[in-house]
Design an enzyme around this catalytic site. Structure first.
Site, short mmCIF file in Angstrom:
data_model
loop_
_atom_site.label_atom_id
_atom_site.label_comp_id
_atom_site.label_asym_id
_atom_site.label_seq_id
_atom_site.Cartn_x
_atom_site.Cartn_y
_atom_site.Cartn_z
N GLY A 34 0.84 -1.19 0.00
CA GLY A 34 0.00 0.00 0.00
C GLY A 34 0.87 1.23 0.00
N GLY A 35 0.38 2.28 -0.62
CA GLY A 35 1.15 3.51 -0.66
C GLY A 35 2.53 3.24 -1.22
CG ASP A 36 5.67 5.23 0.68
OD1 ASP A 36 4.88 4.76 1.51
OD2 ASP A 36 6.46 6.15 0.94
CD GLU A 37 3.62 0.96 4.69
OE1 GLU A 37 3.92 1.55 5.74
OE2 GLU A 37 2.61 0.22 4.60
#
Length: 193
Positions: A70-73
């Site tokens: 998710g996001g930048d993970e």
């Protein structure tokens, strides 16, 4: 993400059945990614995420699993390892790879990552526990200077739990008006000011 969790659960079941070799989870968070989205827009941010994930894949061994959480993970499942050194080598390859700029529409962008690493202990770990511990180690990496990896130790979880407890105690004390402000003026002895 679902595939990564499925594979991690299978690996943990195999290890608990006394399979030879261990496994590790590496949890990555891109450092300062929000700046890219805020300054260049989400389309460029998405393009950077794609390029970042492709670069990650090149650092892994065949059979390792990388997924975006998710996001930048991102999470990486590193299976069939015999020592910590194998995962450290992957972490070093990722760090070295991310030193090179990403070229997007003629613009050089740099994307580093903070990485947390947790190893299977052969016990009754769950996939969720491993991800939580890798995430905790990743935040220690961010707090210790970013663009590096940290290997999880149980003291990290204890520290995190202690912070959570302290925050709860402070909020409860504020709500119950348990803080008292005392003013103590400071004077210079010679000038009495």
């Amino acid at each position: 993400r679902a595939l990564c969790m499925d594979r991690l659960n299978i690996v943990l079941e195999q290890i608990q059945s006394h399979r030879d070799g261990g496994a590790a989870v590496m949890f990555l968070d891109m450092d300062h990614f929000k700046i890219v989205n805020d300054s260049l827009g989400h389309a460029k941010g998405d393009a950077l995420l794609v390029a970042f994930s492709q670069r990650l894949e090149k650092c892994l061994r065949p059979g390792d699993t990388v997924s975006r959480f998710g996001g930048d993970e991102f999470a990486i499942l590193v299976d069939s390892i015999d020592s910590i050194d194998e995962v450290k080598k992957i972490g070093d390859r990722i760090s070295l790879s991310l030193k090179k700029p990403f070229l997007l529409d003629g613009r050089e962008l740099f994307a580093n990552a903070s990485i947390g690493v947790v190893f299977t202990d052969g016990g009754n770990q769950s996939a969720e526990d491993m991800l939580r511990d890798a995430d905790i180690a990743m935040y220690h990496s961010k707090n210790n200077g970013r663009s590096r990896y940290e290997i999880f130790h149980p003291e990290m979880r204890e520290h995190t739990l202690k912070l959570l407890q302290q925050e709860g105690e402070i909020r409860r004390a504020l709500r119950n008006h348990e803080f008292v402000l005392h003013y103590q003026p400071v004077f210079m002895v010679e000038s009495r000011q």
